[in-house]
Design a protein around this motif. Structure first.
Motif, PDB file in Angstrom:
ATOM      1  N   MET A   1       0.841  -1.185   0.000  1.00 46.90           N
ATOM      2  CA  MET A   1       0.000   0.000   0.000  1.00 46.90           C
ATOM      3  C   MET A   1       0.879   1.240   0.000  1.00 46.90           C
ATOM      4  N   SER A   2       0.394   2.265  -0.653  1.00 48.65           N
ATOM      5  CA  SER A   2       1.141   3.519  -0.717  1.00 48.65           C
ATOM      6  C   SER A   2       0.833   4.402   0.499  1.00 48.65           C
ATOM      7  N   TYR A   3       1.624   5.421   0.642  1.00 46.22           N
ATOM      8  CA  TYR A   3       1.422   6.426   1.694  1.00 46.22           C
ATOM      9  C   TYR A   3      -0.002   6.977   1.620  1.00 46.22           C
ATOM     10  N   ASN A   4      -0.430   7.353   0.412  1.00 42.45           N
ATOM     11  CA  ASN A   4      -1.781   7.902   0.231  1.00 42.45           C
ATOM     12  C   ASN A   4      -2.861   6.871   0.529  1.00 42.45           C
ATOM     13  N   ASN A   5      -2.597   5.600   0.225  1.00 40.93           N
ATOM     14  CA  ASN A   5      -3.561   4.547   0.554  1.00 40.93           C
ATOM     15  C   ASN A   5      -3.786   4.472   2.061  1.00 40.93           C
ATOM     16  N   TYR A   6      -2.703   4.535   2.826  1.00 43.55           N
ATOM     17  CA  TYR A   6      -2.827   4.500   4.280  1.00 43.55           C
ATOM     18  C   TYR A   6      -3.630   5.698   4.792  1.00 43.55           C
ATOM     19  N   LEU A   7      -3.336   6.875   4.257  1.00 42.27           N
ATOM     20  CA  LEU A   7      -4.076   8.069   4.691  1.00 42.27           C
ATOM     21  C   LEU A   7      -5.559   7.964   4.349  1.00 42.27           C
ATOM     22  N   ASP A   8      -5.876   7.508   3.142  1.00 45.19           N
ATOM     23  CA  ASP A   8      -7.269   7.387   2.725  1.00 45.19           C
ATOM     24  C   ASP A   8      -8.007   6.323   3.531  1.00 45.19           C
ATOM     25  N   ALA A   9      -7.351   5.180   3.746  1.00 45.19           N
ATOM     26  CA  ALA A   9      -7.981   4.116   4.533  1.00 45.19           C
ATOM     27  C   ALA A   9      -8.241   4.590   5.955  1.00 45.19           C
ATOM     28  N   ASP A  10      -7.299   5.321   6.520  1.00 48.08           N
ATOM     29  CA  ASP A  10      -7.466   5.853   7.874  1.00 48.08           C
ATOM     30  C   ASP A  10      -8.609   6.868   7.922  1.00 48.08           C
ATOM     31  N   ALA A  11      -8.696   7.726   6.924  1.00 48.18           N
ATOM     32  CA  ALA A  11      -9.783   8.717   6.876  1.00 48.18           C
ATOM     33  C   ALA A  11     -11.142   8.020   6.757  1.00 48.18           C
TER      34      ALA A  11
END
Length: 142
Positions: A1-11
């Motif tokens: 997973m990418s950095y942005n994937n982690y941020l989006d999943a967390d959001a």
């Protein structure tokens, strides 16, 4: 997973955890593009997609209840409301748990789909935000 994937999943996960009724949240680029709560989680899912199907495509889908066989089939087969033909594509599905059959169905949706199981955040955690030159700490918004 990418950095942005982690941020989006967390959001997506943080947003869906705000609700007690069965809820679906779809996030793209850290912004909710579809949120719906209904007694029927499949109806909530469909309404979430219909809120903004263009942004939902390629986004993160979060549920606050178990993804069972019926919901997994709907996620796998649901067609975009924009053309009625294209299967919806997601990068991540996140939920508190998955039935054995639901997980099997989702695994067959796409080789690139990440399936995450998450626990509700504990209250009283510290929230950190990086800014140029350092970090901003604050108590989490419980």
């Amino acid at each position: 997973m990418s950095y942005n994937n982690y941020l989006d999943a967390d959001a997506a996960w943080n947003c869906v955890c705000e609700f007690n009724k069965p809820t679906c949240v779809i996030v793209k680029h850290t912004n909710p593009c579809g949120v719906a709560l209904r007694d029927d989680i499949i109806e909530a899912y469909k309404l979430s997609v219909k809120a903004n199907p263009v942004s939902a495509f390629g986004g993160m889908v979060a549920f606050n209840i178990e993804v069972d066989e019926d919901l997994a089939k709907e996620i796998r087969e649901f067609r975009s409301p924009t053309d009625g033909e294209t299967r919806m594509f997601y990068e991540i599905v996140v939920a508190p748990k998955y039935s054995k059959k639901g997980l099997e169905i989702l695994r067959g949706k796409s080789k690139t789909l990440s399936i995450l199981e998450a626990s509700k955040n504990k209250k009283g955690k510290l929230s950190l935000r990086q800014v140029g030159g350092g970090w901003l700490p604050q108590d989490s918004d419980d």
